[in-house]
Write an enzyme that holds these catalytic residues in place. Structure first.
Site, PDB file in Angstrom:
ATOM      1  N   ASP A 187      70.273  57.389 -30.765  1.00 52.04           N
ATOM      2  CA  ASP A 187      69.842  55.773 -31.429  1.00 52.04           C
ATOM      3  C   ASP A 187      68.464  55.279 -30.892  1.00 52.04           C
ATOM      4  O   ASP A 187      67.446  55.887 -31.305  1.00 52.04           O
ATOM      5  CB  ASP A 187      70.368  54.345 -30.675  1.00 52.04           C
ATOM      6  CG  ASP A 187      69.974  53.582 -31.341  1.00 52.04           C
ATOM      7  OD1 ASP A 187      69.528  53.128 -32.386  1.00 52.04           O
ATOM      8  OD2 ASP A 187      70.819  52.389 -31.194  1.00 52.04           O
ATOM      9  N   ARG A 224      87.694  53.055 -30.123  1.00 51.52           N
ATOM     10  CA  ARG A 224      87.080  53.900 -29.621  1.00 51.52           C
ATOM     11  C   ARG A 224      88.465  54.299 -30.567  1.00 51.52           C
ATOM     12  O   ARG A 224      87.967  55.902 -30.528  1.00 51.52           O
ATOM     13  CB  ARG A 224      86.902  54.446 -28.293  1.00 51.52           C
ATOM     14  CG  ARG A 224      85.773  53.580 -27.497  1.00 51.52           C
ATOM     15  CD  ARG A 224      85.255  54.883 -26.451  1.00 51.52           C
ATOM     16  NE  ARG A 224      85.067  53.184 -25.087  1.00 51.52           N
ATOM     17  CZ  ARG A 224      83.465  53.906 -25.474  1.00 51.52           C
ATOM     18  NH1 ARG A 224      82.994  53.878 -25.892  1.00 51.52           N
ATOM     19  NH2 ARG A 224      83.115  52.461 -24.324  1.00 51.52           N
TER      20      ARG A 224
END
Ligand code: PRP
Length: 181
Positions: free
Chosen positions: A105, A167
């Site tokens: 990111d 997840r």
């Protein structure tokens, strides 16, 4: 009270598995030309599902090791806030190393990791991330292999979490609070 969320699928299970096979083939062709097995390094926790699929798509001798770091998000917005909370078990000196991430990111995490690993004297050091949010970079980092380029949306599934949840989704979806699209 927990807000309610919309989940919008961005990458299906099939999209992911096709791309993972392609990445595995690219890595097989381009990595691990040193003498020993490729040292695959996974950064916990987000990358563990991608790692499990990716290594089975790589047709090379390889070893797997894990690292965990505290997030700079938990301290200040500086890479100096990152620290290792679980180190590799084995040396990577003179090894061909492939770091596997779920998402890059800002690049702060990866830039810290790469600097740290480089000091250990690997023969070669490369990065594979499933998701690459190139538009959010703060620290410039070289990504050698990426699965998909993604935008600003908050993503969960296939290893990525929201407050440690989701997840285990087999696909990747964007999360938005109800009323925000
Ligand atoms: C995610 C991801 C990367 C990091 C990338 O980890 O797994 O390690 O963020 O972000 P950056 O490029 O802005 O540094 P996270 O801190 O969410 O922890 P997790 O892997 O345990 O979910």
């Amino acid at each position: 009270m927990h807000p309610e969320f919309h989940k919008r699928v961005i990458f299906t299970e099939e999209d992911i598995s096709r791309r993972v096979r392609e990445l595995g083939a690219e890595i097989t062709a381009g990595c691990g030309h040193g003498s020993g097995p490729l040292a695959v390094v996974s950064i916990l926790k987000g990358g563990f599902i991608f790692l499990a699929d990716l290594i089975r798509a790589i047709d090379l001798d390889l070893t797997v090791d894990f690292m965990a770091i505290s997030s700079y998000r938990e301290s200040s917005l500086h890479s100096s806030g990152v620290r290792i909370v679980k180190d590799l078990s084995d040396s990577i000196f003179d090894r061909d190393v492939l770091v596997v991430e779920d998402i890059v990111d800002t690049g702060l995490t990866l830039s810290y990791i790469l600097r740290n690993l480089q000091e250990r004297g690997p023969r070669d050091l490369r990065v594979c991330t499933l998701l690459d949010r190139t538009g959010s970079r703060i620290a410039p980092v070289r990504v050698d292999y990426h699965g998909f380029e993604v935008g600003e949306e908050f993503l969960v599934g296939y290893g990525l979490d929201y407050m440690q949840k989701w997840r285990n989704l087999r696909f990747i979806c964007a999360l938005a609070e109800k009323g925000q699209g």
